[in-house]
Design an enzyme around this catalytic site. Structure first.
Site, PDB file in Angstrom:
ATOM      1  N   SER A   1      36.652 133.782 -84.468  1.00 25.69           N
ATOM      2  CA  SER A   1      36.183 133.802 -85.851  1.00 25.69           C
ATOM      3  C   SER A   1      36.480 135.126 -86.525  1.00 25.69           C
ATOM      4  O   SER A   1      36.706 136.141 -85.861  1.00 25.69           O
ATOM      5  CB  SER A   1      34.689 133.498 -85.917  1.00 25.69           C
ATOM      6  OG  SER A   1      33.969 134.688 -85.680  1.00 25.69           O
ATOM      7  N   LYS A   2      36.484 135.094 -87.828  1.00 25.82           N
ATOM      8  CA  LYS A   2      36.846 136.256 -88.644  1.00 25.82           C
ATOM      9  C   LYS A   2      36.036 137.501 -88.270  1.00 25.82           C
ATOM     10  O   LYS A   2      36.534 138.610 -88.366  1.00 25.82           O
ATOM     11  CB  LYS A   2      36.628 135.930 -90.128  1.00 25.82           C
ATOM     12  CG  LYS A   2      37.928 135.680 -90.878  1.00 25.82           C
ATOM     13  CD  LYS A   2      37.997 136.507 -92.143  1.00 25.82           C
ATOM     14  CE  LYS A   2      39.275 136.415 -92.946  1.00 25.82           C
ATOM     15  NZ  LYS A   2      40.543 136.555 -92.325  1.00 25.82           N
ATOM     16  N   ARG A   3      34.805 137.263 -87.853  1.00 20.64           N
ATOM     17  CA  ARG A   3      33.959 138.391 -87.495  1.00 20.64           C
ATOM     18  C   ARG A   3      34.517 139.178 -86.311  1.00 20.64           C
ATOM     19  O   ARG A   3      34.207 140.341 -86.125  1.00 20.64           O
ATOM     20  CB  ARG A   3      32.538 137.926 -87.186  1.00 20.64           C
ATOM     21  CG  ARG A   3      31.660 137.857 -88.428  1.00 20.64           C
ATOM     22  CD  ARG A   3      30.305 137.307 -88.098  1.00 20.64           C
ATOM     23  NE  ARG A   3      30.430 135.919 -87.625  1.00 20.64           N
ATOM     24  CZ  ARG A   3      29.912 135.454 -86.499  1.00 20.64           C
ATOM     25  NH1 ARG A   3      29.231 136.248 -85.707  1.00 20.64           N
ATOM     26  NH2 ARG A   3      30.052 134.187 -86.167  1.00 20.64           N
ATOM     27  N   HIS A   4      35.305 138.510 -85.498  1.00 19.49           N
ATOM     28  CA  HIS A   4      35.816 139.169 -84.296  1.00 19.49           C
ATOM     29  C   HIS A   4      37.245 139.684 -84.452  1.00 19.49           C
ATOM     30  O   HIS A   4      37.937 139.931 -83.479  1.00 19.49           O
ATOM     31  CB  HIS A   4      35.729 138.221 -83.097  1.00 19.49           C
ATOM     32  CG  HIS A   4      34.327 137.807 -82.800  1.00 19.49           C
ATOM     33  ND1 HIS A   4      33.894 136.506 -82.934  1.00 19.49           N
ATOM     34  CD2 HIS A   4      33.244 138.523 -82.444  1.00 19.49           C
ATOM     35  CE1 HIS A   4      32.605 136.450 -82.645  1.00 19.49           C
ATOM     36  NE2 HIS A   4      32.193 137.657 -82.351  1.00 19.49           N
ATOM     37  N   GLY A   5      37.697 139.824 -85.679  1.00 20.46           N
ATOM     38  CA  GLY A   5      39.045 140.391 -85.857  1.00 20.46           C
ATOM     39  C   GLY A   5      39.994 139.428 -86.531  1.00 20.46           C
ATOM     40  O   GLY A   5      39.573 138.576 -87.298  1.00 20.46           O
TER      41      GLY A   5
END
Ligand code: GLU
Length: 494
Positions: free
Chosen positions: A260-264
């Site tokens: 997901s976007k939160r992880h890069g």
């Protein structure tokens, strides 16, 4: 045999996730491998998630990746156009079609009007939760007669249309990756098919479109697997032949969580901006959840088409391994057409402030040699900025311990002195000079091998490892070489 027709059906929510690119890729590979057709359909019935420019972005990302489709939505001269006999291919332009089929379901008794307010639904859900039940619609409006419902609509009441699932009925379908799957309708909800804003839900639109567009294989992410029984039931309700299903394992990160976007980086654009090559990203993504029988890891698009099959798609999630992506991409960087690679590298060098348009025009050949010289060590093109900094700095500080050691060798002084003299004696450091100068020095001062090359390398690049010395000499040119030697003599040698 029936012609294979597959589709990629993204929602325009902003960017193309690399999991989405892989879904598109598998569709494409399957279509090409079967002389079939590949369609791009835009699923934009959820207006709350719509993002301006997202369709153009999707089309652009697919184009960049080299994934071509035969029908659907294209961008030409900056404008969206649609091509194909089954259009429109943008769902928000098909509302009257869905309406017609919703009406047909209602007439046949497969769907019903529901007038329950959000407040009531929330309350029902709360009560179910307290009782430990799975929240679902309690069926209050199922028994309303059609006349009564129509009267309420005429009176201006808001409504949705729901699928009327029969109780306790097994729904069975076969998935090419997961085998036979059976779900009982008692475990399913009476899905909303038409929302109060007049838009169909995904479930309604996807079934109608896949049928009308003649889709033979539905290839999509496994997050849609729980929805499939409802879709299968809709095919039965309409009396349509259902397509073949293929649900792909989710692309996971190393912790086996959804990427997901939160992880890069997760969007195709993110990777493009970092200078991953389309061929590298596509080749790598093909291997996330699939492996060819040959177990080869570097495959061209043609080879992927040749080798791809759903039988070899894994049931469990595919792990996105950044290091492996880098390895695959590095392979493509090393073998890429030099002109093309240089074109990709130029924006990064401009961005770093190393070059401008004039520079590109005047020293294009030099730039090509620069790219050629450093490409060996790159896993994506953005890394070129660090790799070439030695060629754009006026002076270099030596920080590396091994390099500092080399400067203490007794051979260093005479080697640099000889190099300086050779360089001073020519008008220009051209390729011929760069190729021959070290041999000349070897002859004149009798120092050779490591003792000759290391001091030269350290003085010119500040490091003990790096690109080929001949290229370094040529790329730096006369003035830079003299400046560097002078700087080293002054600051590091006594
Ligand atoms: N619109 C869905 C999505 O955004 C497509 C699901 C499907 O392929 O059926 O992923």
């Amino acid at each position: 045999m029936q012609e294979v027709r597959v589709r990629f059906a993204p929602s325009p929510t902003g960017y193309l996730h690399i999991g989405g690119l892989r879904t598109a890729l598998y569709n494409y590979l399957f279509a090409k491998g079967h002389n079939g057709k590949f369609i791009l359909r835009i699923e934009d019935t959820d207006r709350t998630r719509y993002v301006e420019g997202a369709i153009e972005n999707l089309v652009d990302s697919l184009h960049w990746a080299g994934i071509k489709y035969d029908e659907g939505v294209f961008v030409e001269d900056g404008k969206l156009v649609q091509r194909g006999e089954y259009g429109p291919y943008i769902q928000s332009e098909r509302l009257d079609i869905y309406r017609r089929y919703v009406d047909e379901l209602i007439e046949k008794g497969y769907a019903y009007y529901c007038f329950c307010t959000k407040e009531r639904l929330d309350k029902v859900r709360e009560e179910q939760k307290i009782k430990g039940l799975i929240p679902r619609y309690d069926g209050l409006c199922r028994s309303l007669s059609l006349e009564e419902a129509k009267e309420r609509i005429a009176n201006g009441e808001e409504y949705v249309v729901r699928l009327k699932l029969p109780p306790n009925k097994d729904i069975t379908f076969t998935d090419l990756v997961r085998g036979e799957i059976t779900i009982n309708t008692d475990d399913l909800d009476d899905q909303v098919l038409l929302k109060s804003d007049g838009f169909p839900t995904y479930h309604m639109a996807v079934v109608v479109d896949d049928h009308l567009m003649g889709i033979t294989h539905i290839v999509r992410g496994e997050e849609w697997l729980p929805s499939t029984p409802k879709h299968v039931y809709l095919y039965e309700a309409f009396g349509w032949e259902k397509p073949t299903y293929v649900h792909l394992p989710t692309v996971l990160n190393k912790d086996r969580k959804k990427l997901s976007k939160r992880h890069g980086d997760v969007s195709v654009e993110d990777f493009r901006k970092k200078g991953y090559l389309p061929e590298g990203l596509v080749n790598y993504l093909a291997l996330v959840g699939w492996a060819p029988e040959s177990n080869k890891e570097i495959l061209t698009m043609e080879e992927l088409i040749e080798e791809f099959s759903f039988e070899r798609v894994s049931k469990t999630g595919g792990i996105f391994d950044k290091e492996k992506l880098d390895w695959v991409n590095g392979h493509y960087i090393r073998s890429y057409d030099l002109d093309k690679l240089t074109e990709i590298a130029i924006p990064f060098l401009k961005e770093a402030g190393y070059i401008d348009d004039n520079f590109v025009e005047e020293k294009y050949e030099w730039l090509k040699i620069l790219v050629e010289t450093v490409r060996e060590g790159l896993s994506n093109v953005s890394e070129i900025v660090d790799a070439v900094d030695i060629f754009f700095k006026d002076t270099i500080e030596i920080e590396d311990e091994d390099a500092l050691d080399v400067l203490k060798w007794e051979e260093t002084k005479p080697v640099l002195k000889a190099l300086k003299e050779e360089v001073e004696n020519v008008d220009e450091v051209d390729q011929e000079f760069a190729k021959t100068v070290m041999k000349k020095i070897q002859k004149s001062i009798g120092i050779k091998g490591k003792k000759l090359f290391m001091p030269t390398r350290v003085a010119l690049s500040g490091k003990v490892h790096g690109p080929e010395l001949v290229s370094v000499i040529y790329l730096l040119g006369k003035q830079n070489i003299l400046n560097r030697i002078e700087y080293i003599e002054k600051n590091y040698l006594n």
